[in-house]
Scaffold this active site. Structure first.
Site, mmCIF file in Angstrom:
data_model
loop_
_atom_site.group_PDB
_atom_site.id
_atom_site.type_symbol
_atom_site.label_atom_id
_atom_site.label_comp_id
_atom_site.label_asym_id
_atom_site.label_seq_id
_atom_site.Cartn_x
_atom_site.Cartn_y
_atom_site.Cartn_z
ATOM 1 N N GLU A 85 -20.127 -6.302 29.999
ATOM 2 C CA GLU A 85 -20.145 -6.801 31.386
ATOM 3 C C GLU A 85 -18.744 -6.867 31.972
ATOM 4 O OE1 GLU A 85 -22.526 -10.319 32.070
ATOM 5 O OE2 GLU A 85 -21.410 -10.774 33.898
ATOM 6 N N LYS A 280 -25.660 -19.248 30.764
ATOM 7 C CA LYS A 280 -25.529 -17.798 30.523
ATOM 8 C C LYS A 280 -24.058 -17.395 30.630
ATOM 9 C CE LYS A 280 -25.528 -13.265 31.749
ATOM 10 N NZ LYS A 280 -24.362 -12.487 32.191
ATOM 11 N N ASP A 296 -24.039 -13.279 14.063
ATOM 12 C CA ASP A 296 -25.385 -13.039 14.573
ATOM 13 C C ASP A 296 -25.542 -13.735 15.926
ATOM 14 O OD1 ASP A 296 -28.093 -13.101 15.096
ATOM 15 O OD2 ASP A 296 -28.678 -13.501 13.033
ATOM 16 N N HIS A 393 -15.919 -9.806 40.725
ATOM 17 C CA HIS A 393 -16.914 -8.941 40.089
ATOM 18 C C HIS A 393 -16.875 -7.542 40.660
ATOM 19 C CE1 HIS A 393 -20.212 -11.112 37.713
ATOM 20 N NE2 HIS A 393 -19.047 -11.653 37.485
HETATM 21 C C1 MEV Z 1 -22.429 -13.804 35.236
HETATM 22 O O1 MEV Z 1 -22.582 -13.009 34.089
HETATM 23 C C2 MEV Z 1 -22.246 -15.250 34.870
HETATM 24 C C3 MEV Z 1 -22.209 -16.233 36.042
HETATM 25 O O2 MEV Z 1 -23.381 -16.057 36.839
HETATM 26 C C4 MEV Z 1 -22.181 -17.611 35.431
HETATM 27 C C5 MEV Z 1 -22.370 -18.739 36.416
HETATM 28 O O3 MEV Z 1 -23.003 -18.549 37.474
HETATM 29 O O4 MEV Z 1 -21.872 -19.831 36.110
HETATM 30 C C6 MEV Z 1 -21.026 -15.983 36.918
#
Ligand code: MEV
Length: 441
Positions: A85, A280, A296, A393
């Site tokens: 990513e 995430k 793992d 991003h």
């Molecule tokens: C993207 O991979 C992760 C984010 O969405 C985490 C978040 O929103 O805190 C940027």
């Protein structure tokens, strides 16, 4: 057209590829070439990778990046990260630099106990089962001595075994619930071997326990397996500084930054839709280091998310507060990791990653991985509550789009320059590239 095949695993690698191509890509001229271009020219290295799993047809590359400048308990680290990513490594590096100038990360291993269970069915009197368990318990430990000898020498091994009555959940269901200390090994093989031996001994000895009736003697083992839920294999990572120190420009005071940041964390504490994305982002950092160090990541993911729900509701793993003008941001998470065994001694890049981290013990690796998660969350929340994440991003994504459309070096340079002052959405990039090409043709 899909079709079934018998004996696929016995075919040679090249015959396996032939079958894949004939079955799924009959009209393609380049499928074999695509698969083969990822083979390593070093035959023994390729064989090593072939033998990690079954039915290997090629290698699947992920970039291995590094995030430097991580100060953890006053020691500097460059953290290896395997991830596809865009912007995760950049975000980690930025957070590392930010906290390097503010005292760095502080970490602590809280506990290192892992769990395994033998699940079994017993149809009889619980009091008799309890008596049987206390009689057989020393033998359960004794009969694993060949498995536990080395681990014990180093200070680990089986910590305890409990009998648990689960009949209020499922009729006649009980467990041997065992705890383990596996030191620098993740310990899955060690734990599972011990559990399978417990199961054998437990079932066999029951046949001779004279208080049992004929039915009670027939203990039925359902399964023996470690648990990836490790709430007692816990590590804490933390950063803190004076609130004023959070400010990086005159437009946003440290207090305004902290207030908004804490609000964002609080939202993830109460709102599961947000908590999942928030966590995430933490796992972006954690998985990348877990993968780079040959651990793992599925086990870590499962255990971490279960921990995030331990109060009956899915919540943020991180927490933030201001007290006496000090901003503190922290996380406690369960991480069962190893720095010996498994891939750690086999995969050349894993060995290199561990060397880069100064050959850490499993406890040290727990702390490094937790820091990577906390740093990632800090970077994400910092962007989200200030500029938004798309700015960073899309900058990284721009390169992916340009590569996807096979932009040449000249086109890349022109468009990277163009998107310094324009918003780089997918369609804007495609349009700009098309315009550039039609102007040049
Ligand atoms: C993207 O991979 C992760 C984010 O969405 C985490 C978040 O929103 O805190 C940027």
């Amino acid at each position: 057209m899909s079709k079934t095949i018998a004996g696929f695993s016995k075919l040679s690698k090249s015959k396996k590829i032939d079958w894949i191509v004939d079955t799924y890509f009959p009209n393609s001229k380049n499928t074999k070439a695509i698969l083969k271009q990822y083979w390593n020219s070093n035959d023994s290295l390729q064989q090593l990778h072939d033998e990690f799993i079954e039915n290997t047809i090629t290698n699947y590359y992920l970039p291995l990046g590094v995030a430097p400048n991580f100060l953890i308990n006053n020691k500097l680290y460059t953290i290896p990260m395997a991830i596809e990513e865009s912007s995760v490594v950049a975000a980690a590096s930025k957070a590392a630099k930010f906290w390097l100038e503010r005292g760095g990360f502080k970490t602590k291993v809280i506990s290192t106990t892992k769990i395994g269970q033998v699940h079994f069915i017993y149809k009889g009197d619980f009091e008799k089962l309890k008596q049987y368990f206390s009689q057989v318990k020393p033998k359960l430990i004794e009969e694993t001595s060949a498995i536990t000898k080395n681990m014990k020498k180093r200070g680990g091994g089986i910590m305890d075994i409990d009998l648990r009555n689960k009949t209020s959940d499922i009729a006649n269901y009980y467990q041997l619930h065992a705890s383990f200390e596996t030191l620098d090994a993740m310990g899955a093989n060690f734990i599972n071997s011990c559990l399978e031996q417990f199961a054998k001994t437990f079932k066999n000895e029951a046949l001779n326990f004279n208080l049992f009736s004929e039915t009670e003697r027939q203990i039925d083992i359902v399964m023996s397996i470690l648990s990836n839920y490790v709430p007692d294999c816990l590590v804490r990572a933390e950063v803190s500084c004076q609130v004023d120190e959070l400010s990086e420009n005159k437009n946003v005071s440290g207090k305004a930054f902290a207030d908004k940041f804490i609000q964002a964390v609080n939202i993830a504490e109460v709102e599961p839709y947000r908590a999942v994305t928030h966590n995430k982002g933490i796992m972006n950092g954690i998985d990348a280091v877990v993968l780079a160090t040959g651990n793992d990541f599925r086990a870590v993911e499962a255990g971490v998310h279960a921990y995030a729900s331990r109060h009956g509701k899915y919540r943020s793993l991180t927490h933030a507060k201001v007290e006496d003008d000090i901003f503190t941001f922290w996380m406690e998470i369960p991480l069962a990791l190893g720095t010996v065994g498994g891939l750690t001694g086999l995969h050349p890049l894993v060995k290199l990653a561990l060397e880069l981290l100064h050959k850490p013990s499993a406890k040290e690796l727990m702390q490094i991985v937790a820091v990577a998660g906390l740093a990632q969350n800090f970077a994400a929340l910092r962007s989200l509550t200030t500029t938004g994440i798309q700015q960073g991003h899309m900058k990284m994504h721009l390169m992916n789009i340009l590569n996807q459309f096979e932009a040449n070096a000249q086109e890349k340079e022109t468009l990277i320059d163009h998107f310094k002052s324009n918003t780089a959405t997918h369609s804007a990039v495609v349009e700009a590239l098309e315009n550039l090409r039609s102007n040049n043709s």
